[in-house]
Scaffold this motif. Structure first.
Motif, PDB file in Angstrom:
ATOM      1  N   LEU A  22     -43.926 -27.401  74.821  1.00 49.25           N
ATOM      2  CA  LEU A  22     -43.872 -28.813  73.946  1.00 49.25           C
ATOM      3  C   LEU A  22     -43.650 -28.347  72.372  1.00 49.25           C
ATOM      4  CD1 LEU A  22     -47.118 -28.410  75.374  1.00 49.25           C
ATOM      5  CD2 LEU A  22     -46.614 -30.859  75.064  1.00 49.25           C
ATOM      6  N   THR A  23     -43.224 -29.504  71.832  1.00 49.58           N
ATOM      7  CA  THR A  23     -42.569 -29.015  70.616  1.00 49.58           C
ATOM      8  C   THR A  23     -43.916 -29.285  69.580  1.00 49.58           C
ATOM      9  OG1 THR A  23     -40.215 -30.010  70.930  1.00 49.58           O
ATOM     10  CG2 THR A  23     -40.982 -30.131  68.882  1.00 49.58           C
ATOM     11  N   GLN A  24     -43.918 -28.275  68.872  1.00 48.59           N
ATOM     12  CA  GLN A  24     -44.941 -28.421  67.861  1.00 48.59           C
ATOM     13  C   GLN A  24     -44.618 -28.649  66.424  1.00 48.59           C
ATOM     14  OE1 GLN A  24     -46.858 -24.477  66.207  1.00 48.59           O
ATOM     15  NE2 GLN A  24     -48.637 -25.119  67.770  1.00 48.59           N
ATOM     16  N   SER A  25     -45.212 -29.616  65.624  1.00 52.76           N
ATOM     17  CA  SER A  25     -44.979 -30.392  64.549  1.00 52.76           C
ATOM     18  C   SER A  25     -43.352 -30.628  64.390  1.00 52.76           C
ATOM     19  CB  SER A  25     -45.376 -29.250  63.437  1.00 52.76           C
ATOM     20  OG  SER A  25     -46.755 -29.349  63.435  1.00 52.76           O
ATOM     21  N   GLY A  26     -42.647 -31.194  65.473  1.00 58.57           N
ATOM     22  CA  GLY A  26     -41.266 -31.497  65.308  1.00 58.57           C
ATOM     23  C   GLY A  26     -40.357 -30.557  65.179  1.00 58.57           C
ATOM     24  N   SER A  27     -40.629 -29.206  65.516  1.00 55.46           N
ATOM     25  CA  SER A  27     -39.661 -28.306  65.296  1.00 55.46           C
ATOM     26  C   SER A  27     -39.889 -26.920  66.336  1.00 55.46           C
ATOM     27  CB  SER A  27     -39.281 -27.916  63.939  1.00 55.46           C
ATOM     28  OG  SER A  27     -40.493 -27.198  63.415  1.00 55.46           O
ATOM     29  N   HIS A  28     -41.170 -26.313  66.269  1.00 55.75           N
ATOM     30  CA  HIS A  28     -41.287 -25.160  66.968  1.00 55.75           C
ATOM     31  C   HIS A  28     -41.846 -25.322  68.302  1.00 55.75           C
ATOM     32  CE1 HIS A  28     -43.052 -21.077  67.549  1.00 55.75           C
ATOM     33  NE2 HIS A  28     -44.146 -21.772  67.771  1.00 55.75           N
ATOM     34  N   THR A  29     -41.304 -24.493  69.071  1.00 57.90           N
ATOM     35  CA  THR A  29     -41.774 -24.582  70.478  1.00 57.90           C
ATOM     36  C   THR A  29     -42.881 -23.899  70.783  1.00 57.90           C
ATOM     37  OG1 THR A  29     -39.319 -25.279  71.079  1.00 57.90           O
ATOM     38  CG2 THR A  29     -41.132 -24.304  72.742  1.00 57.90           C
ATOM     39  N   ILE A  30     -43.997 -24.461  71.264  1.00 59.07           N
ATOM     40  CA  ILE A  30     -44.980 -23.552  71.992  1.00 59.07           C
ATOM     41  C   ILE A  30     -45.149 -23.702  73.418  1.00 59.07           C
ATOM     42  CG2 ILE A  30     -46.664 -25.492  71.543  1.00 59.07           C
ATOM     43  CD1 ILE A  30     -48.639 -23.289  70.770  1.00 59.07           C
ATOM     44  N   ARG A  31     -45.319 -22.555  74.053  1.00 60.36           N
ATOM     45  CA  ARG A  31     -45.740 -22.785  75.496  1.00 60.36           C
ATOM     46  C   ARG A  31     -47.181 -22.672  75.755  1.00 60.36           C
ATOM     47  NH1 ARG A  31     -41.017 -22.579  78.007  1.00 60.36           N
ATOM     48  NH2 ARG A  31     -41.923 -22.634  79.969  1.00 60.36           N
ATOM     49  N   LEU A  32     -47.418 -23.404  76.403  1.00 56.66           N
ATOM     50  CA  LEU A  32     -49.036 -23.656  77.089  1.00 56.66           C
ATOM     51  C   LEU A  32     -49.161 -23.077  78.444  1.00 56.66           C
ATOM     52  CD1 LEU A  32     -50.539 -27.015  75.537  1.00 56.66           C
ATOM     53  CD2 LEU A  32     -50.686 -24.651  74.857  1.00 56.66           C
ATOM     54  N   LYS A  33     -50.138 -22.142  78.679  1.00 56.27           N
ATOM     55  CA  LYS A  33     -50.325 -21.791  80.002  1.00 56.27           C
ATOM     56  C   LYS A  33     -51.583 -22.700  80.479  1.00 56.27           C
ATOM     57  CE  LYS A  33     -48.921 -18.256  81.594  1.00 56.27           C
ATOM     58  NZ  LYS A  33     -47.735 -18.087  82.517  1.00 56.27           N
ATOM     59  N   HIS A  34     -51.612 -23.401  81.626  1.00 61.28           N
ATOM     60  CA  HIS A  34     -52.753 -24.192  81.891  1.00 61.28           C
ATOM     61  C   HIS A  34     -53.442 -23.354  83.130  1.00 61.28           C
ATOM     62  CE1 HIS A  34     -51.419 -27.676  79.734  1.00 61.28           C
ATOM     63  NE2 HIS A  34     -50.182 -26.964  79.830  1.00 61.28           N
ATOM     64  N   ILE A  35     -54.643 -22.946  82.998  1.00 64.21           N
ATOM     65  CA  ILE A  35     -55.517 -22.463  83.805  1.00 64.21           C
ATOM     66  C   ILE A  35     -56.708 -23.425  84.528  1.00 64.21           C
ATOM     67  CG2 ILE A  35     -56.839 -20.210  84.778  1.00 64.21           C
ATOM     68  CD1 ILE A  35     -55.527 -18.985  81.926  1.00 64.21           C
ATOM     69  N   PHE A  36     -56.671 -23.562  85.556  1.00 68.39           N
ATOM     70  CA  PHE A  36     -57.551 -24.507  86.665  1.00 68.39           C
ATOM     71  C   PHE A  36     -58.437 -23.545  87.440  1.00 68.39           C
ATOM     72  CE2 PHE A  36     -54.353 -27.302  85.121  1.00 68.39           C
ATOM     73  CZ  PHE A  36     -54.757 -28.292  84.576  1.00 68.39           C
ATOM     74  N   VAL A  37     -59.660 -23.699  87.115  1.00 71.12           N
ATOM     75  CA  VAL A  37     -60.572 -22.823  87.829  1.00 71.12           C
ATOM     76  C   VAL A  37     -61.729 -23.625  88.414  1.00 71.12           C
ATOM     77  CG1 VAL A  37     -60.309 -20.583  86.819  1.00 71.12           C
ATOM     78  CG2 VAL A  37     -61.977 -22.330  85.850  1.00 71.12           C
ATOM     79  N   ASP A  38     -62.331 -23.108  89.763  1.00 74.12           N
ATOM     80  CA  ASP A  38     -63.453 -23.754  90.293  1.00 74.12           C
ATOM     81  C   ASP A  38     -64.554 -23.660  89.515  1.00 74.12           C
ATOM     82  OD1 ASP A  38     -65.427 -24.933  91.783  1.00 74.12           O
ATOM     83  OD2 ASP A  38     -64.476 -24.159  93.886  1.00 74.12           O
ATOM     84  N   MET A  39     -65.439 -24.542  88.954  1.00 72.57           N
ATOM     85  CA  MET A  39     -66.454 -24.468  88.226  1.00 72.57           C
ATOM     86  C   MET A  39     -67.661 -25.344  88.746  1.00 72.57           C
ATOM     87  SD  MET A  39     -65.991 -21.705  86.328  1.00 72.57           S
ATOM     88  CE  MET A  39     -66.964 -21.704  84.742  1.00 72.57           C
ATOM     89  N   ILE A  40     -67.649 -25.744  90.048  1.00 70.98           N
ATOM     90  CA  ILE A  40     -68.549 -26.504  90.714  1.00 70.98           C
ATOM     91  C   ILE A  40     -69.705 -25.435  90.932  1.00 70.98           C
ATOM     92  CG2 ILE A  40     -69.203 -27.800  92.826  1.00 70.98           C
ATOM     93  CD1 ILE A  40     -66.058 -28.446  92.989  1.00 70.98           C
ATOM     94  N   PRO A  41     -71.056 -25.793  90.510  1.00 75.41           N
ATOM     95  CA  PRO A  41     -72.160 -24.896  90.420  1.00 75.41           C
ATOM     96  C   PRO A  41     -72.358 -24.690  92.239  1.00 75.41           C
ATOM     97  CG  PRO A  41     -72.627 -26.639  89.013  1.00 75.41           C
ATOM     98  CD  PRO A  41     -71.270 -27.178  89.784  1.00 75.41           C
ATOM     99  N   ALA A  42     -72.643 -23.577  92.195  1.00 78.62           N
ATOM    100  CA  ALA A  42     -72.869 -22.904  93.535  1.00 78.62           C
ATOM    101  C   ALA A  42     -74.163 -23.992  94.237  1.00 78.62           C
ATOM    102  CB  ALA A  42     -73.261 -21.626  93.782  1.00 78.62           C
ATOM    103  N   ALA A  43     -75.404 -24.022  93.287  1.00 77.70           N
ATOM    104  CA  ALA A  43     -76.393 -25.110  94.006  1.00 77.70           C
ATOM    105  C   ALA A  43     -75.874 -26.321  94.095  1.00 77.70           C
ATOM    106  CB  ALA A  43     -77.314 -24.877  92.761  1.00 77.70           C
ATOM    107  N   GLN A  44     -74.901 -26.834  93.677  1.00 76.46           N
ATOM    108  CA  GLN A  44     -74.480 -28.264  93.859  1.00 76.46           C
ATOM    109  C   GLN A  44     -73.757 -28.216  95.224  1.00 76.46           C
ATOM    110  OE1 GLN A  44     -72.451 -30.197  90.657  1.00 76.46           O
ATOM    111  NE2 GLN A  44     -71.057 -31.228  92.009  1.00 76.46           N
ATOM    112  N   ILE A  45     -73.030 -27.224  95.415  1.00 72.93           N
ATOM    113  CA  ILE A  45     -72.167 -26.955  96.799  1.00 72.93           C
ATOM    114  C   ILE A  45     -73.299 -27.278  97.613  1.00 72.93           C
ATOM    115  CG2 ILE A  45     -70.635 -25.765  98.193  1.00 72.93           C
ATOM    116  CD1 ILE A  45     -69.438 -24.875  95.521  1.00 72.93           C
TER     117      ILE A  45
END
Length: 221
Positions: A195-218
């Motif tokens: 993504l372009t940060q403040s109109g000029s600088h490029t920043i890369r974002l790493k998106h990490i998705f994890v399973d956080m469903i409580p074990a008791a709920q499962i």
């Protein structure tokens, strides 16, 4: 006469991360979330979840014997352009590698958000109150990398990723879309976008998705 020497570094070295350091962040985050999951309870909000995750990451760090980085708690970012007490915001988790020690502006930002399949409010907040803070330079100004951590509370993960990817593309353009990366054994998905940060600088974002469903709920279902 130029004052630059041929071997003078370009950019801001303290803001850069090597491939090994990026992999270390992903690994610590995923291991920490996995270790924290047994301590979660149904209905837990983002802040309590993140506190448990941070503590678990620190335990994992000690177990792995990692001495070249430190994991810090929620960090307040001050607006240095004014003399008042204004805050830019509070980053959920920050890390500092050895080459960043001593520079308060150099850190690895990890912004955490709860997300779940079919929940447009939570998934929208991931972008509007997470990704956007990197884009506007509220977080990680001038940095090469930033990290988003999505606590998935309802599956399937693919629905969450598709919804967030669509929102990012609509808000920041097609080029900002999420690209799948090599997944971690303890993650549901790892993706990346530029993504372009403040109109000029490029920043890369790493998106990490994890399973956080409580074990008791499962078990209850």
């Amino acid at each position: 006469m130029s004052l630059l020497t041929p071997d003078a570094p370009f950019g801001h070295p303290a803001f850069a991360l090597s491939d090994d350091q990026i992999a270390t962040v992903v690994d610590l985050v995923c291991r920490g979330c996995d270790a924290a999951r047994p301590d979660l309870t149904t209905g837990m909000l983002e802040v309590p979840i993140t506190i448990v995750v941070r503590k678990a990451m620190r335990r994992v760090k000690k177990t792995l014997g990692l001495t070249n980085l430190q994991i810090r708690g929620e960090v307040e970012l001050e607006d240095m352009s004014t003399n008042d007490s204004a805050l830019l915001g509070r980053i959920d988790i920050t890390l500092q590698f050895l080459h960043q020690f001593g520079d308060e502006d150099a850190y690895v930002a990890v912004e955490c958000k709860r997300v779940q399949a079919g929940d447009s409010t939570l998934n929208g907040s991931y972008v509007a109150k997470g990704v956007d803070r990197f884009v506007t330079s509220q977080y990680a100004a001038g940095h090469d990398w930033g990290f988003m951590l999505g606590y998935i509370l309802a599956l399937p993960a693919s629905d969450v990723v598709e919804a967030i990817d669509a929102r990012i593309r609509k808000t920041y353009g097609e080029s900002a879309g999420l690209t799948p990366q090599a997944s971690h054994a303890l993650s549901l998905a790892v993706l990346e976008g530029a993504l372009t940060q403040s109109g000029s600088h490029t920043i890369r974002l790493k998106h990490i998705f994890v399973d956080m469903i409580p074990a008791a709920q499962i078990k209850a279902t």
